[in-house]
Design a protein around this motif. Structure first.
Motif, PDB file in Angstrom:
ATOM      1  N   GLU A 132       0.613  -1.133   0.214  1.00  0.00           N
ATOM      2  CA  GLU A 132       0.212   0.330   0.316  1.00  0.00           C
ATOM      3  C   GLU A 132       0.767   0.948   0.076  1.00  0.00           C
ATOM      4  O   GLU A 132       0.708   1.890  -0.586  1.00  0.00           O
ATOM      5  N   ARG A 133       2.124   1.230   1.099  1.00  0.00           N
ATOM      6  CA  ARG A 133       2.554   2.481   0.780  1.00  0.00           C
ATOM      7  C   ARG A 133       3.417   2.279  -0.179  1.00  0.00           C
ATOM      8  O   ARG A 133       3.349   3.387  -1.000  1.00  0.00           O
ATOM      9  N   GLN A 136       0.595   3.548  -3.247  1.00  0.00           N
ATOM     10  CA  GLN A 136       0.209   5.636  -2.996  1.00  0.00           C
ATOM     11  C   GLN A 136       1.370   6.263  -3.405  1.00  0.00           C
ATOM     12  O   GLN A 136       1.344   7.390  -4.362  1.00  0.00           O
TER      13      GLN A 136
END
Length: 215
Positions: A132-133, A136
Protein backbone atom coordinates in the motif's frame (compact mmCIF):
# COMPACT_ATOMS: atom_id res chain seq x y z
CA UNK A 1 -3.40 9.36 -23.77
CA UNK A 2 -1.78 10.79 -20.66
CA UNK A 3 1.17 8.81 -19.40
CA UNK A 4 4.36 8.98 -17.33
CA UNK A 5 7.49 7.04 -18.31
CA UNK A 6 9.19 5.49 -15.28
CA UNK A 7 12.81 4.33 -15.25
CA UNK A 8 13.27 2.30 -12.06
CA UNK A 9 16.59 1.33 -10.51
CA UNK A 10 17.54 -0.73 -7.50
CA UNK A 11 20.52 0.78 -5.69
CA UNK A 12 24.05 -0.50 -6.28
CA UNK A 13 25.53 -3.26 -4.16
CA UNK A 14 26.34 -2.86 -0.47
CA UNK A 15 28.51 -4.96 1.79
CA UNK A 16 25.36 -6.24 3.45
CA UNK A 17 23.93 -7.36 0.10
CA UNK A 18 27.08 -9.39 -0.47
CA UNK A 19 26.87 -10.79 3.07
CA UNK A 20 23.16 -11.69 2.87
CA UNK A 21 22.08 -9.37 5.66
CA UNK A 22 18.64 -7.81 5.90
CA UNK A 23 18.95 -4.05 5.43
CA UNK A 24 15.40 -2.74 5.52
CA UNK A 25 15.48 0.84 6.83
CA UNK A 26 19.06 0.65 8.10
CA UNK A 27 21.20 3.21 6.31
CA UNK A 28 23.94 1.20 4.61
CA UNK A 29 26.20 2.86 2.03
CA UNK A 30 27.37 1.41 -1.28
CA UNK A 31 30.48 -0.75 -1.31
CA UNK A 32 33.20 -0.50 -3.99
CA UNK A 33 31.24 -2.74 -6.36
CA UNK A 34 28.11 -0.65 -5.84
CA UNK A 35 29.94 2.59 -6.54
CA UNK A 36 31.28 1.14 -9.79
CA UNK A 37 27.80 -0.04 -10.75
CA UNK A 38 26.42 3.44 -10.13
CA UNK A 39 29.06 5.04 -12.33
CA UNK A 40 28.48 2.55 -15.16
CA UNK A 41 24.75 3.17 -14.98
CA UNK A 42 25.31 6.93 -15.00
CA UNK A 43 27.58 6.72 -18.02
CA UNK A 44 25.06 4.64 -19.91
CA UNK A 45 22.13 6.94 -19.24
CA UNK A 46 24.24 9.98 -20.15
CA UNK A 47 25.67 8.48 -23.33
CA UNK A 48 22.34 7.10 -24.55
CA UNK A 49 20.65 10.45 -24.11
CA UNK A 50 17.84 9.15 -21.93
CA UNK A 51 16.51 12.70 -21.38
CA UNK A 52 15.49 12.03 -17.80
CA UNK A 53 13.60 15.07 -16.58
CA UNK A 54 13.45 14.37 -12.86
CA UNK A 55 14.97 11.89 -10.40
CA UNK A 56 13.36 10.68 -7.20
CA UNK A 57 15.32 8.63 -4.71
CA UNK A 58 14.78 6.87 -1.43
CA UNK A 59 16.61 8.87 1.21
CA UNK A 60 18.66 5.85 2.34
CA UNK A 61 22.32 6.21 1.43
CA UNK A 62 22.56 3.21 -0.90
CA UNK A 63 19.79 4.54 -3.14
CA UNK A 64 20.75 8.19 -2.76
CA UNK A 65 24.37 7.56 -3.75
CA UNK A 66 23.30 5.62 -6.84
CA UNK A 67 20.86 8.36 -7.82
CA UNK A 68 23.42 11.11 -7.26
CA UNK A 69 25.80 9.53 -9.76
CA UNK A 70 23.07 9.64 -12.40
CA UNK A 71 22.02 13.17 -11.46
CA UNK A 72 25.62 14.36 -11.79
CA UNK A 73 25.98 12.68 -15.19
CA UNK A 74 22.67 13.73 -16.72
CA UNK A 75 21.98 17.06 -15.04
CA UNK A 76 18.50 15.93 -13.97
CA UNK A 77 17.32 17.38 -10.65
CA UNK A 78 17.29 14.97 -7.70
CA UNK A 79 14.59 14.94 -5.03
CA UNK A 80 14.55 12.65 -2.00
CA UNK A 81 11.41 10.62 -1.36
CA UNK A 82 11.49 8.68 1.95
CA UNK A 83 8.32 6.86 0.90
CA UNK A 84 10.46 4.93 -1.63
CA UNK A 85 12.33 3.19 1.20
CA UNK A 86 12.62 -0.57 1.46
CA UNK A 87 10.19 -2.61 3.53
CA UNK A 88 10.70 -2.13 7.27
CA UNK A 89 11.87 -5.41 8.81
CA UNK A 90 12.05 -4.33 12.46
CA UNK A 91 14.14 -6.60 14.69
CA UNK A 92 15.30 -8.67 11.70
CA UNK A 93 17.32 -5.83 10.20
CA UNK A 94 21.05 -6.46 10.30
CA UNK A 95 20.62 -10.25 10.51
CA UNK A 96 21.02 -13.09 7.99
CA UNK A 97 18.00 -15.12 6.98
CA UNK A 98 19.76 -18.35 8.02
CA UNK A 99 20.19 -16.99 11.55
CA UNK A 100 16.54 -15.92 11.70
CA UNK A 101 15.46 -19.37 10.46
CA UNK A 102 17.52 -21.06 13.17
CA UNK A 103 16.25 -18.87 16.00
CA UNK A 104 12.68 -18.11 14.86
CA UNK A 105 11.65 -20.87 12.46
CA UNK A 106 7.94 -19.99 12.45
CA UNK A 107 8.63 -16.37 11.56
CA UNK A 108 11.15 -17.44 8.92
CA UNK A 109 8.61 -19.80 7.35
CA UNK A 110 5.92 -17.12 7.18
CA UNK A 111 8.46 -14.79 5.58
CA UNK A 112 9.52 -17.47 3.10
CA UNK A 113 5.88 -18.17 2.18
CA UNK A 114 5.32 -14.43 1.68
CA UNK A 115 2.48 -14.38 4.19
CA UNK A 116 0.87 -11.01 3.38
CA UNK A 117 -0.37 -10.54 6.95
CA UNK A 118 2.87 -11.38 8.76
CA UNK A 119 4.56 -8.45 10.52
CA UNK A 120 8.23 -8.73 11.55
CA UNK A 121 8.62 -8.04 15.26
CA UNK A 122 10.11 -4.77 16.43
CA UNK A 123 8.11 -2.41 14.23
CA UNK A 124 8.16 -4.13 10.85
CA UNK A 125 5.68 -3.82 7.99
CA UNK A 126 3.47 -6.57 6.61
CA UNK A 127 3.59 -7.17 2.87
CA UNK A 128 0.13 -5.65 2.58
CA UNK A 129 1.19 -2.49 4.43
CA UNK A 130 4.35 -2.28 2.34
CA UNK A 131 2.47 -2.73 -0.93
CA UNK A 132 0.00 0.00 0.00
CA UNK A 133 2.80 2.43 0.86
CA UNK A 134 4.74 1.73 -2.34
CA UNK A 135 1.77 1.91 -4.68
CA UNK A 136 0.42 5.11 -3.15
CA UNK A 137 3.83 6.76 -3.38
CA UNK A 138 4.73 5.73 -6.93
CA UNK A 139 1.30 6.44 -8.38
CA UNK A 140 1.21 9.84 -6.68
CA UNK A 141 4.64 10.79 -8.03
CA UNK A 142 3.72 9.54 -11.49
CA UNK A 143 0.49 11.55 -11.42
CA UNK A 144 2.43 14.69 -10.51
CA UNK A 145 4.64 14.24 -13.59
CA UNK A 146 2.25 13.38 -16.41
CA UNK A 147 4.02 13.41 -19.76
CA UNK A 148 7.52 13.28 -18.25
CA UNK A 149 10.33 10.75 -18.15
CA UNK A 150 11.02 10.17 -14.45
CA UNK A 151 13.70 8.01 -12.81
CA UNK A 152 13.18 6.45 -9.38
CA UNK A 153 16.00 4.97 -7.33
CA UNK A 154 14.81 2.55 -4.73
CA UNK A 155 15.14 -1.00 -3.35
CA UNK A 156 14.57 -4.60 -4.33
CA UNK A 157 11.37 -5.01 -2.35
CA UNK A 158 9.87 -1.89 -3.91
CA UNK A 159 10.69 -3.10 -7.40
CA UNK A 160 9.16 -6.48 -6.60
CA UNK A 161 5.88 -4.80 -5.63
CA UNK A 162 5.87 -2.69 -8.79
CA UNK A 163 6.62 -5.61 -11.10
CA UNK A 164 3.72 -7.58 -9.58
CA UNK A 165 1.38 -4.62 -9.97
CA UNK A 166 2.39 -4.08 -13.60
CA UNK A 167 1.96 -7.75 -14.54
CA UNK A 168 -1.08 -8.61 -12.45
CA UNK A 169 0.74 -11.06 -10.19
CA UNK A 170 -0.21 -11.55 -6.57
CA UNK A 171 1.95 -10.94 -3.53
CA UNK A 172 2.41 -14.67 -2.93
CA UNK A 173 3.15 -15.72 -6.51
CA UNK A 174 6.62 -17.21 -6.94
CA UNK A 175 9.19 -14.71 -8.17
CA UNK A 176 10.73 -15.57 -11.53
CA UNK A 177 12.12 -12.13 -12.41
CA UNK A 178 15.42 -10.54 -11.46
CA UNK A 179 16.00 -7.62 -9.09
CA UNK A 180 19.59 -6.84 -10.04
CA UNK A 181 21.53 -4.03 -8.43
CA UNK A 182 21.77 -0.99 -10.74
CA UNK A 183 19.87 -2.63 -13.62
CA UNK A 184 17.41 -0.61 -15.73
CA UNK A 185 13.69 -1.37 -15.40
CA UNK A 186 10.96 0.45 -17.30
CA UNK A 187 7.25 0.91 -16.59
CA UNK A 188 4.53 3.13 -18.01
CA UNK A 189 1.90 4.70 -15.76
CA UNK A 190 -1.45 6.05 -16.93
CA UNK A 191 -4.28 7.46 -14.79
CA UNK A 192 -6.77 4.91 -16.07
CA UNK A 193 -4.58 1.83 -16.50
CA UNK A 194 -2.04 2.16 -13.72
CA UNK A 195 1.32 0.47 -14.29
CA UNK A 196 2.34 -1.42 -17.43
CA UNK A 197 5.58 -3.34 -17.93
CA UNK A 198 7.82 -2.01 -20.72
CA UNK A 199 11.20 -3.64 -19.99
CA UNK A 200 12.91 -5.30 -17.07
CA UNK A 201 16.35 -6.14 -15.67
CA UNK A 202 18.45 -4.60 -18.45
CA UNK A 203 21.98 -4.95 -17.12
CA UNK A 204 23.87 -4.62 -20.39
CA UNK A 205 26.01 -1.86 -18.83
CA UNK A 206 27.14 -4.16 -16.00
CA UNK A 207 29.42 -7.18 -15.94
CA UNK A 208 29.79 -8.05 -12.25
CA UNK A 209 26.60 -7.43 -10.28
CA UNK A 210 25.13 -9.85 -7.81
CA UNK A 211 21.39 -10.29 -7.26
CA UNK A 212 21.02 -10.52 -3.51
CA UNK A 213 17.57 -10.98 -1.99
CA UNK A 214 17.85 -8.52 0.90
CA UNK A 215 17.47 -4.99 -0.37
Amino acid sequence: MEWTRLLLVRHGETAWNADGRVQGHLDIALNAVGRTQAQRLAARLRDEGEAIELIYSSDLARARQTAQAVADATGAPLRLAPELRERRFGAFEGRRFADIAAELPQDAERWRRRDPQWVPSGGGESLLQFKERVMQAVCALAAENIGKHVAMFTHGGVLDVLYRAATGLGLQDARTWQLDNAAVNRLLWTPDGGLTLVGWADRSHLDDTRDERFA
